[in-house]
Scaffold this active site. Sequence first.
Site, PDB file in Angstrom:
ATOM      1  N   SER A 778       0.872  -1.168   0.000  1.00 17.56           N
ATOM      2  CA  SER A 778       0.000   0.000   0.000  1.00 17.56           C
ATOM      3  C   SER A 778       0.911   1.220   0.000  1.00 17.56           C
ATOM      4  O   SER A 778       1.788   1.347   0.862  1.00 17.56           O
ATOM      5  CB  SER A 778      -0.896  -0.012   1.239  1.00 17.56           C
ATOM      6  OG  SER A 778      -1.685   1.146   1.240  1.00 17.56           O
ATOM      7  N   CYS A 845      -2.822   4.585   0.175  1.00 19.74           N
ATOM      8  CA  CYS A 845      -3.564   5.023   1.352  1.00 19.74           C
ATOM      9  C   CYS A 845      -3.111   6.377   1.862  1.00 19.74           C
ATOM     10  O   CYS A 845      -3.593   6.863   2.868  1.00 19.74           O
ATOM     11  CB  CYS A 845      -3.494   3.980   2.461  1.00 19.74           C
ATOM     12  SG  CYS A 845      -1.821   3.725   3.070  1.00 19.74           S
ATOM     13  N   TYR A 865      -6.702  -0.604  -5.909  1.00 17.10           N
ATOM     14  CA  TYR A 865      -7.673   0.219  -5.183  1.00 17.10           C
ATOM     15  C   TYR A 865      -7.026   1.509  -4.711  1.00 17.10           C
ATOM     16  O   TYR A 865      -5.795   1.626  -4.657  1.00 17.10           O
ATOM     17  CB  TYR A 865      -8.260  -0.543  -3.986  1.00 17.10           C
ATOM     18  CG  TYR A 865      -7.271  -0.790  -2.870  1.00 17.10           C
ATOM     19  CD1 TYR A 865      -7.086   0.160  -1.871  1.00 17.10           C
ATOM     20  CD2 TYR A 865      -6.510  -1.956  -2.819  1.00 17.10           C
ATOM     21  CE1 TYR A 865      -6.165  -0.052  -0.863  1.00 17.10           C
ATOM     22  CE2 TYR A 865      -5.598  -2.176  -1.818  1.00 17.10           C
ATOM     23  CZ  TYR A 865      -5.420  -1.216  -0.828  1.00 17.10           C
ATOM     24  OH  TYR A 865      -4.506  -1.410   0.161  1.00 17.10           O
TER      25      TYR A 865
HETATM   26  C1  PEP Z   1       1.495   7.700   4.494  1.00 20.38           C
HETATM   27  O1  PEP Z   1       2.606   7.921   4.920  1.00 20.38           O
HETATM   28  O2  PEP Z   1       1.136   8.006   3.354  1.00 20.38           O
HETATM   29  C2  PEP Z   1       0.492   7.066   5.348  1.00 20.38           C
HETATM   30  C3  PEP Z   1      -0.696   6.753   4.857  1.00 20.38           C
HETATM   31  O3  PEP Z   1       0.799   6.900   6.637  1.00 20.38           O
HETATM   32  P1  PEP Z   1       0.752   8.070   7.729  1.00 20.38           P
HETATM   33  O4  PEP Z   1       0.067   9.245   7.102  1.00 20.38           O
HETATM   34  O5  PEP Z   1       0.005   7.524   8.878  1.00 20.38           O
HETATM   35  O6  PEP Z   1       2.187   8.330   7.997  1.00 20.38           O
END
Ligand code: PEP
Length: 889
Positions: A778, A845, A865
């Site tokens: 991801s 994500c 996705y």
């Molecule tokens: C990211 O780094 O893109 C991520 C989804 O994790 P976080 O924002 O929690 O560091």
Amino acid sequence: MQTVYPFGGNAPHDDPRQRDKTVTGGKGANLAEMASIGLPVPPGFTITTEECVRYLQAGESFRDELKAEVAKALTHIEAAVGKRFGDAADPMLVSVRSGARVSMPGMMDTVLNLGLNDATVEGLANTSEDERFAWDSYRRFIQMYSDVVLGLDHGLFEEALEIVKEDNGFYADTELSADDWRSIVGQFKGIVEEEWGKPFPQDVHEQLWGAIRAVFDSWDSDRAKVYRRLNDIPGDWGTAVNVQAMVFGNMGDTSATGVAFTRDPATGVRAYYGEYLINAQGEDVVAGIRTPQYLTHAAREAAGAKAPSMEEAMPGAYGELARVFDLLEAHYKDMQDIEFTVERGKLWMLQTRSGKRTAKAALKMAVEMVGEGLIDQSEAVRRIDPMALDQLLHPTLDPQAPRDVLTSGLPASPGAAAGKIVLDADTAEQWANRGEKVILVRVETSPEDIHGMHAAQGILTARGGMTSHAAVVARGMGRPCVSGAGAVSIDRNSRKLRIGSHELSEGDEITLDGTTGQVMLGIVPTVEPELVGDFGTLMVWADELRRMRVRTNAETPEDCRMARQFGAEGIGLCRTEHMFFEASRISAVRQMILAEDEAGRRRALAQLLPEQRADFTAIFEVMAGLPCTIRLLDPPLHEFLPTRDEEFAELSDATGLGVDHLRRRADELHEFNPMLGHRGCRLGITYPEIYEMQARAIFEAVCDVQAASGKAPLPEIMIPLVATRRELAILKALIDRVAEEVFTEKGARVDYLVGTMIELPRAALMAGDIAQEAAFFSFGTNDLTQTTLGVSRDDSARFLAPYVDKGIFPRDPFVSLDIEGVGQLVELAAERGRATRTEIKLGICGEHGGDPASIAFCEQVGLDYVSASPYRVPIARLAAAQAGLAAGK
Ligand code: PEP
Ligand code: MG
């Protein structure tokens, strides 16, 4: 390459470049298009956007070739109207307007009646047989030219006019005679000479080139730059210039000017919609100085207005206009926003463009146009700006809640907005920056207010109609707006506001209902939106057209439920550290972090285990049968370490350890650069018991849900901040071991996957190797952007805006993926991952998962996705469908 394109008259319109907005701008392209289908367009010419770019690059100087082409194009207009530019006996007058690829408030708008001077005004008086009209036109010209071309304060002219009116006891402009206007022209010229240091230009060619220069220069004005930044418009597009023969809406009572939409831009209802003014020029309608009249009989009746509609007052011209509306819709297959003028009974079209609309109207029109056979379902899906859905996804006023209605104005832009009253745009921005919700209240708005309108929750104006600046801009921005609330009076000096009998001060709270036009005292509660009707229909069409799945970033059952209502097909990121932010839990987390040894940590973890398991159980029940990516703990330490005295005291009570001891321990753990510190899987590697507890909580919860309902979700356990295959291998082994332990204890097995985030450049580069251990990747593009650009996520706000203004980044790379840079790492990691493991699941994500431009990129790279926060899920569904359509082309 042709630089100047004539239109109207007997000009050819067959060069496709002339109808290409990127070349001749929106206005120029549509004027040519309307002329080409035989609609009545006053003849004119367009100077291309390319010429604007050239002019600005050449240090604001005109090329000789341009001068020659403009001279030739002027003779085209002269031939078509049978008059000559600057002819003292029978002058041809022109309007000059800007016209970028997309309509852009903040740029020079319009100069009308250009070509008038002390000699030609007499000629105009003779040929029109209307001296009053000629002198009124001349004073308007001086006023507009001085304002937009010479940059003089328009207030000076308005004041001078007000004084004449007061001295004579006049109320309306229509009461002034030819002689009054003649004497005002004298005064206006005096003002120009005094303020500008030179007499008002009498040479009509000097006037024309001054106006062309002003249009080009306005592309780089501060206001235009702000608008471009807010709307992601590149700085190198440039604007076109349109020079067009004047037609006059102010030649008496058989003349008029107006603006109209072929459908209602606020609701989408299929009915002609607009406003007009008899015996007026275009700026009178938009400026909100005189109250415009309705276009149709039905609209006038519905509003209970007395002044006759155009349908009633000018049936001939209205009939012609209605015919043009239908032709335009059939031709463009979209709702059109039109400007027109009636000169002595004859209709002229000055502009058409695809009309700005609220999200609600956009959906209704798109769905209805499919029903009417005007467009197909994919076109309907393509038409809706995914970000505009945001307007529909937010709460509206609770119909049950009591409303203390102060007054009503026009329902100019729908939706509910509540906040503190602010009376100017700068204050709106300042208060909003410190986290306050504000309502911008103005007599009327102008392009200088854009930044304040953007910062505000909603906009209230005392003057102006449904097509006033406030209304149009607010609809475009998706800000609720009530305009023309005549009962509102503002005292700028005392910073107070009177609405009927109520006196309010800046900072007092009000609520606007942009859907009904009501203004209410205090904050009225809101309710969640319902995703049915046109919205539901369009989303069904969108879902049929997309390949990528859409998941959500969520860590509470409430968010999961909301996201599922919005159509989420799983969880793409559950940030487990967010589950510990609550006051009741943070103490146990702090104990875990501050523990000196494994035994201390295990004690704290034992407290957290049942809570984690309960959290997961609740989420898994909501997400039954769907994939759920649970990310193991990734706490940047500074977000969790205690800082305040009470926090240390509380922790001391809970652990029995002295405050000094705890402070020392917190100092030891302090990091200079926590974002690059002891976070992510580094924590799992050094303190495996933490990830052990989390894995156990997850597996116990899935087994419990499976046992209770038979509908377990598919847990996808995700390891954060991995840089090497070995890190993942160690942690995967740990998770597999815990899984086996739990399955043995429970006497049951469930499916699960172990995978990793790709959020460090090294992980992207080594993706082929890492995929040996990972069932899925991801892309954590927040960290990947931070680490690839070497720009801190937390500190970038201070310097990124100027970077975007200067075009160093087209958009904030934390909002919209830096496709050319960071995008390469995503693409490369996807390829290398697939080369090792063909069936590897790929998703994103980071915040970019809810950004349409980034989603389009994800489609190109072939991700399975995208994952977005709950409110962004419908936006992502639509954007994914549009990306799918674009890829299928
Ligand atoms: C990211 O780094 O893109 C991520 C989804 O994790 P976080 O924002 O929690 O560091
Ligand atoms: Mg991250």
